[in-house]
Motif scaffolding. Sequence first.
Motif, PDB file in Angstrom:
ATOM      1  N   VAL A  11       0.861  -1.176   0.000  1.00 28.26           N
ATOM      2  CA  VAL A  11       0.000   0.000   0.000  1.00 28.26           C
ATOM      3  C   VAL A  11       0.902   1.233   0.000  1.00 28.26           C
ATOM      4  N   PRO A  12       0.617   2.194  -0.879  1.00 25.48           N
ATOM      5  CA  PRO A  12       1.499   3.361  -0.961  1.00 25.48           C
ATOM      6  C   PRO A  12       1.631   4.060   0.385  1.00 25.48           C
ATOM      7  N   THR A  13       2.849   4.350   0.776  1.00 27.86           N
ATOM      8  CA  THR A  13       3.059   5.092   2.016  1.00 27.86           C
ATOM      9  C   THR A  13       3.534   6.496   1.660  1.00 27.86           C
ATOM     10  N   LEU A  14       3.729   7.272   2.693  1.00 21.44           N
ATOM     11  CA  LEU A  14       4.081   8.662   2.475  1.00 21.44           C
ATOM     12  C   LEU A  14       5.490   8.795   1.950  1.00 21.44           C
ATOM     13  N   ASP A  15       5.662   9.783   1.134  1.00 16.42           N
ATOM     14  CA  ASP A  15       6.975  10.063   0.613  1.00 16.42           C
ATOM     15  C   ASP A  15       7.801  10.791   1.665  1.00 16.42           C
ATOM     16  N   LYS A  16       7.416  12.007   1.973  1.00 17.18           N
ATOM     17  CA  LYS A  16       8.099  12.795   2.988  1.00 17.18           C
ATOM     18  C   LYS A  16       7.062  13.187   4.012  1.00 17.18           C
ATOM     19  N   VAL A  17       7.487  13.298   5.272  1.00 13.26           N
ATOM     20  CA  VAL A  17       6.578  13.827   6.265  1.00 13.26           C
ATOM     21  C   VAL A  17       7.103  15.169   6.732  1.00 13.26           C
ATOM     22  N   ASP A  18       6.234  16.140   6.663  1.00 11.25           N
ATOM     23  CA  ASP A  18       6.586  17.493   7.035  1.00 11.25           C
ATOM     24  C   ASP A  18       6.170  17.695   8.483  1.00 11.25           C
ATOM     25  N   PHE A  19       7.143  17.957   9.362  1.00 11.04           N
ATOM     26  CA  PHE A  19       6.796  18.080  10.776  1.00 11.04           C
ATOM     27  C   PHE A  19       6.597  19.523  11.206  1.00 11.04           C
ATOM     28  N   ARG A  20       6.233  20.394  10.280  1.00 12.93           N
ATOM     29  CA  ARG A  20       6.010  21.772  10.686  1.00 12.93           C
ATOM     30  C   ARG A  20       4.779  21.867  11.587  1.00 12.93           C
ATOM     31  N   ALA A  21       4.724  22.938  12.353  1.00  8.50           N
ATOM     32  CA  ALA A  21       3.622  23.120  13.302  1.00  8.50           C
ATOM     33  C   ALA A  21       2.979  24.479  13.068  1.00  8.50           C
ATOM     34  N   ALA A  22       1.833  24.682  13.704  1.00  5.21           N
ATOM     35  CA  ALA A  22       1.164  25.975  13.598  1.00  5.21           C
ATOM     36  C   ALA A  22       1.494  26.796  14.834  1.00  5.21           C
TER      37      ALA A  22
END
Lengths: 305, 440
Positions: A232-243
């Motif tokens: 199953v396709p998984t995420l390429d990059k995970v962006d850990f930015r926050a608000a």
Amino acid sequence: MSSPSHLSLILDLTPVPWDALSHSTPPLRLKDFLAQALVFINAHLALRNENSVSVFGALPGRSMILYPPAGSTQVEADENTFHVFGQVDEGFMRSVEQEVEDLQEVEEDVPPALVGALTKSLCYINRLSNPPPPSNPSEAPPPPPHSRILLFSVSPDASVAYIPFMNCIFSAQKLKVAIDVCKLDESEVIFLHQACHLTGGAFVPITQREALLQYLSMCFLSETETRKTLAVPTLDKVDFRAACFCHKEIVDIGYVCSVCLSIFCQPVLECSTCRTKFSPDTLLRFGNMNLNGHAHTHSNGTVTA
Amino acid sequence: MPPRRDADFNISDDSEPEDDELDEDYNASRTIRTKGKGKGKGKELGAYAWEASYKRSWDTVQEDEAGSLQAAVQDLVARSKRRRCACSWGDAPIRRTIIRHMMFLVDLSTAMMDRDMRPSRFDLTLSYAREFVSEWFDQNPLGQMGVVGMRNGVGERIGDMSGNPQDVLKCFLDKTLLEPAGEPSLQNSIEMARASMNHLPTHSSREILIIFGSLTTVDPGNLLDTVDACVRDQIRISIVALSAEMKVCRDMCERTGGVFGVALNEGHYKDLLFELVPPPADKSPVSRLAAQAGEGQSELMQMGFPTRLPATAPPSLCVCHSRLRSEGYICPRCNSKVCDVPTDCDICGLMIVSSPHLARSYHHLFPAPAYKAVLELDGKEASACHACSLPFPTTARAPLQTEEGMSPHGRYRCPKCKHDFDAECDLFVHDVLHVCPGCG
Ligand SMILES: [Zn+2]
Ligand SMILES: [Zn+2]
Ligand SMILES: [Zn+2]
Ligand SMILES: [Zn+2]
Ligand SMILES: [Zn+2]
Ligand SMILES: [Zn+2]
């Protein structure tokens, strides 16, 4: 034997992006989408007799349960399968139509209440996984189902609800519920990425909308256990930015209060959350960085937006 | 259910119960008794705390129409759950110290070989310690913990202060290295813990947690001097005793703003230990943070939130070990790749943390509003729970069963959004979710 599975669908029904989608090429109208979602739901129900489904909707400013109809007792999954198909088809379509009709007066620029829909879905799943003890103690209680959430997203992340949204993710982790995201448009979603990453769900952007059903059945029909053996396709990059807490803006470098860990986009004199006053030395230290940091976030913001 | 800890406190104090909550319990139990059986023993109650929490469960149980106890039992279960939580749900967000530093002092004297707890105090402590460490790091993502053992009259450094849960867990893995021997020394161990927390930055809490099985301590000097030093350094000492209460231990905790408890059985031991997991509310007079907030000494930290590369990314060299790897985190300021977070970027020095780590502690800051029990219906309420959409019971419970904080209709209302929730969802929202489904 494995236990049955429960699928909780969350539909983002915000009118503006749906209107845009129905005029894009190739077009995806809400009606066509619902029809394909129904086929997918029926496929899930047909996989196993005890499988169950719940559907939640998120509209600008409010969220509601679409199926099973509110106030009904727990869905009896052991009925004739075709009967269940009929129930879902009718109940689900009727409530979506109802809600969309009610919508006309709502303001346009309010973000969809995704958090409301997610919390309701989690509460529902919590009830399913902790069923009341059977009235007859000699009967063995049915095994609680494995649950997962599938979220159809058509709008960008609403950073307004950053903290409640993160709380939902952590609760899903605790309940061992995977959050899958099916992204129907091209808007940027950071927190949905994080949700999939943290709960072990799949994030699938739909690049060819005419093949939606294909995507659904290939990526989201298998339960989390089975997925270990599938690709199953998984995420390429995970962006850990926050608000940031002050402007709800998304930041990659933030200033964090050492007492309560609130995030601010620029150095502040006093923490607005816990009222701690920061020492002037600290502020001086960031004095020259302030400009840099700001320019950085800005350039980043314009590039990614 | 183990007796409540407040109760043990008062046994030894021999003083009047001052706790409001106890008084409430006591009053509630008295009304139930006088109403239920009319024995009129009310005036004799209340001299001792343990009498106050005593309640005959069979007085409150009622059969339903079908003669079944099912509903009554469920109700009792729900009630006890609710009582457990009610004390921790507040309306106003409390300020807590979130960057915590804790030295975990474990008694490794021969007293730990005692088998009054199954399988033995020592084995039980090891397994609880492992659970405690994982849970503690889960809730205090930026915390650091070190481990000191107390045996043969000295403090023994078992694990240095570390922010990695795996490092700390390793300390409790090998049983043979921790074999209990000799007598413990509180003073030596506390001094060792104090020394290793001397250098800490001003914005963090300093705590010592002691698991103490022995009834004696072998000290080179005056233990009270050490306690004075801890008060000066604003180190909070909490003790979980396994044998009995010692005056010096209780005093130590009270003077430093910590918690003292004596474990009565295995379950109670775990409860006492796990109460120390959430960040302590910042209320004690010795709190360094309160003092600092006044002086403007707290710090603002600059942190970067990275992008994580998946295992399928093209491999590249990391800046921390110069190893060729696919996974990694990209520093948002200088775009160099580091292996793991939280860390300081080796190139630009920016502190890199993953934002979900920080977010884990936000529910302490913005708790969901506490729901109020609905006591009377006006006929306009929704028929189903706003969260899970299950219908509310249509018949109210008998008034005998109502109690402080319990709704006879099984409805709990959010003061903000005015929606009604059932007891199960009320618990889930405040225990796990921390977001009101109506407000969210
Ligand atoms: Zn801001
Ligand atoms: Zn703060
Ligand atoms: Zn490295
Ligand atoms: Zn860097
Ligand atoms: Zn409910
Ligand atoms: Zn509410």
